[in-house]
Motif scaffolding. Structure first.
Motif, PDB file in Angstrom:
ATOM      1  N   SER A 137       0.861  -1.183   0.000  1.00 36.96           N
ATOM      2  CA  SER A 137       0.000   0.000   0.000  1.00 36.96           C
ATOM      3  C   SER A 137       0.893   1.227   0.000  1.00 36.96           C
ATOM      4  O   SER A 137       2.059   1.163   0.361  1.00 36.96           O
ATOM      5  N   SER A 138       0.323   2.351  -0.410  1.00 41.86           N
ATOM      6  CA  SER A 138       1.085   3.600  -0.358  1.00 41.86           C
ATOM      7  C   SER A 138       0.412   4.525   0.653  1.00 41.86           C
ATOM      8  O   SER A 138      -0.769   4.406   0.916  1.00 41.86           O
ATOM      9  N   GLY A 139       1.174   5.397   1.226  1.00 40.87           N
ATOM     10  CA  GLY A 139       0.601   6.337   2.181  1.00 40.87           C
ATOM     11  C   GLY A 139       0.291   5.691   3.517  1.00 40.87           C
ATOM     12  O   GLY A 139       0.830   4.648   3.875  1.00 40.87           O
ATOM     13  N   SER A 140      -0.611   6.307   4.269  1.00 41.24           N
ATOM     14  CA  SER A 140      -0.887   5.852   5.627  1.00 41.24           C
ATOM     15  C   SER A 140      -2.006   4.810   5.711  1.00 41.24           C
ATOM     16  O   SER A 140      -2.153   4.156   6.736  1.00 41.24           O
ATOM     17  N   LEU A 141      -2.786   4.654   4.641  1.00 38.96           N
ATOM     18  CA  LEU A 141      -3.868   3.669   4.661  1.00 38.96           C
ATOM     19  C   LEU A 141      -3.402   2.340   4.064  1.00 38.96           C
ATOM     20  O   LEU A 141      -2.598   2.314   3.143  1.00 38.96           O
ATOM     21  N   THR A 142      -3.918   1.249   4.606  1.00 39.80           N
ATOM     22  CA  THR A 142      -3.585  -0.083   4.122  1.00 39.80           C
ATOM     23  C   THR A 142      -4.719  -0.600   3.250  1.00 39.80           C
ATOM     24  O   THR A 142      -5.889  -0.536   3.648  1.00 39.80           O
ATOM     25  N   SER A 143      -4.373  -1.119   2.077  1.00 41.30           N
ATOM     26  CA  SER A 143      -5.383  -1.747   1.226  1.00 41.30           C
ATOM     27  C   SER A 143      -6.007  -2.903   1.990  1.00 41.30           C
ATOM     28  O   SER A 143      -5.321  -3.648   2.694  1.00 41.30           O
ATOM     29  N   HIS A 144      -7.328  -3.028   1.863  1.00 43.06           N
ATOM     30  CA  HIS A 144      -8.002  -4.145   2.524  1.00 43.06           C
ATOM     31  C   HIS A 144      -9.350  -4.425   1.865  1.00 43.06           C
ATOM     32  O   HIS A 144      -9.857  -3.613   1.107  1.00 43.06           O
ATOM     33  N   LEU A 166     -10.815  -1.401  -0.347  1.00 43.37           N
ATOM     34  CA  LEU A 166     -10.064  -0.151  -0.359  1.00 43.37           C
ATOM     35  C   LEU A 166      -8.733  -0.435  -1.027  1.00 43.37           C
ATOM     36  O   LEU A 166      -7.935  -1.233  -0.528  1.00 43.37           O
ATOM     37  N   ASP A 167      -8.509   0.191  -2.180  1.00 47.34           N
ATOM     38  CA  ASP A 167      -7.255   0.022  -2.910  1.00 47.34           C
ATOM     39  C   ASP A 167      -6.383   1.235  -2.638  1.00 47.34           C
ATOM     40  O   ASP A 167      -6.636   2.331  -3.124  1.00 47.34           O
ATOM     41  N   ALA A 168      -5.356   1.028  -1.824  1.00 49.44           N
ATOM     42  CA  ALA A 168      -4.429   2.098  -1.468  1.00 49.44           C
ATOM     43  C   ALA A 168      -3.053   1.826  -2.058  1.00 49.44           C
ATOM     44  O   ALA A 168      -2.034   2.215  -1.495  1.00 49.44           O
ATOM     45  N   THR A 169      -3.028   1.153  -3.210  1.00 50.27           N
ATOM     46  CA  THR A 169      -1.743   0.842  -3.837  1.00 50.27           C
ATOM     47  C   THR A 169      -1.139   2.040  -4.540  1.00 50.27           C
ATOM     48  O   THR A 169       0.034   2.016  -4.891  1.00 50.27           O
ATOM     49  N   GLN A 170      -1.929   3.099  -4.758  1.00 46.58           N
ATOM     50  CA  GLN A 170      -1.440   4.341  -5.380  1.00 46.58           C
ATOM     51  C   GLN A 170      -1.896   5.522  -4.517  1.00 46.58           C
ATOM     52  O   GLN A 170      -2.819   5.385  -3.736  1.00 46.58           O
ATOM     53  N   PRO A 171      -1.294   6.673  -4.676  1.00 47.15           N
ATOM     54  CA  PRO A 171      -1.730   7.838  -3.893  1.00 47.15           C
ATOM     55  C   PRO A 171      -3.204   8.195  -4.129  1.00 47.15           C
ATOM     56  O   PRO A 171      -3.876   8.686  -3.237  1.00 47.15           O
ATOM     57  N   GLU A 172      -3.728   7.924  -5.342  1.00 46.37           N
ATOM     58  CA  GLU A 172      -5.142   8.161  -5.623  1.00 46.37           C
ATOM     59  C   GLU A 172      -5.908   6.922  -5.174  1.00 46.37           C
ATOM     60  O   GLU A 172      -5.964   5.922  -5.878  1.00 46.37           O
ATOM     61  N   LEU A 173      -6.520   6.986  -4.005  1.00 48.03           N
ATOM     62  CA  LEU A 173      -7.198   5.830  -3.423  1.00 48.03           C
ATOM     63  C   LEU A 173      -8.469   5.492  -4.202  1.00 48.03           C
ATOM     64  O   LEU A 173      -9.086   6.354  -4.821  1.00 48.03           O
ATOM     65  N   ALA A 174      -8.858   4.246  -4.139  1.00 45.90           N
ATOM     66  CA  ALA A 174     -10.111   3.799  -4.752  1.00 45.90           C
ATOM     67  C   ALA A 174     -10.873   2.962  -3.737  1.00 45.90           C
ATOM     68  O   ALA A 174     -10.297   2.097  -3.080  1.00 45.90           O
ATOM     69  N   LEU A 175     -12.164   3.239  -3.605  1.00 50.14           N
ATOM     70  CA  LEU A 175     -13.032   2.454  -2.730  1.00 50.14           C
ATOM     71  C   LEU A 175     -14.132   1.861  -3.587  1.00 50.14           C
ATOM     72  O   LEU A 175     -14.811   2.573  -4.328  1.00 50.14           O
ATOM     73  N   MET A 176     -14.295   0.560  -3.522  1.00 51.73           N
ATOM     74  CA  MET A 176     -15.310  -0.145  -4.283  1.00 51.73           C
ATOM     75  C   MET A 176     -16.157  -0.937  -3.311  1.00 51.73           C
ATOM     76  O   MET A 176     -15.648  -1.520  -2.355  1.00 51.73           O
ATOM     77  N   SER A 177     -17.452  -0.938  -3.558  1.00 47.75           N
ATOM     78  CA  SER A 177     -18.347  -1.742  -2.746  1.00 47.75           C
ATOM     79  C   SER A 177     -19.442  -2.306  -3.638  1.00 47.75           C
ATOM     80  O   SER A 177     -19.934  -1.615  -4.533  1.00 47.75           O
ATOM     81  N   THR A 178     -19.810  -3.558  -3.415  1.00 48.71           N
ATOM     82  CA  THR A 178     -20.839  -4.200  -4.224  1.00 48.71           C
ATOM     83  C   THR A 178     -21.573  -5.239  -3.388  1.00 48.71           C
ATOM     84  O   THR A 178     -21.014  -5.771  -2.417  1.00 48.71           O
TER      85      THR A 178
END
Length: 129
Positions: free
Chosen positions: A18-25, A102-114
């Protein structure tokens, strides 16, 4: 009763970094509108190895629970990072299941929910056939 007893999440993936302070999960989000506890049986499927089976979770009556997929384990084994997987959830009472990433692999975060895919008895489908 609201919900279904059998749910499928066909796309899971825990990134290795992950990048930044948030962890992808990723999380299985379960809503139990019933008055009694829901006992879940979770199976995790992979492309190249046997499934992780016998994972038990409980969602108290009239409550919600967010279950991080990285915390799931069977016989001490966890879902590995950087590996595609799918999830089957069976419950003894009807529940509602949503899946969030939560995809935090890049500085531009992405949140997906389905919503997970519900399998109802009248569809005549089974993942075990």
């Amino acid at each position: 009763m609201k919900g279904e007893r059998h749910w499928i999440i066909p796309d899971g993936f825990i990134p290795p970094a992950s990048s930044g302070s948030l962890t992808s999960h990723e999380s299985i989000c379960v809503l139990n509108c019933n008055g009694k506890d829901a006992h879940l049986a979770i199976t995790v499927f992979f492309e190249d190895r046997p499934p992780l089976e016998g994972i038990a979770e409980t969602v108290k009556g009239r409550r919600t629970k967010h279950i991080r997929t990285s915390s799931l384990q069977a016989s001490g084994e966890r879902i590995p990072e950087n590996v595609p997987y799918a999830i089957e959830i069976e419950s003894d009472v009807p529940v509602i299941v949503q899946y969030s990433r939560l995809d935090a692999t890049q500085p531009e975060l992405a949140l997906m929910s389905t919503m997970a895919y519900p399998l109802t008895t009248n569809r005549g489908m089974s993942v075990h056939e």
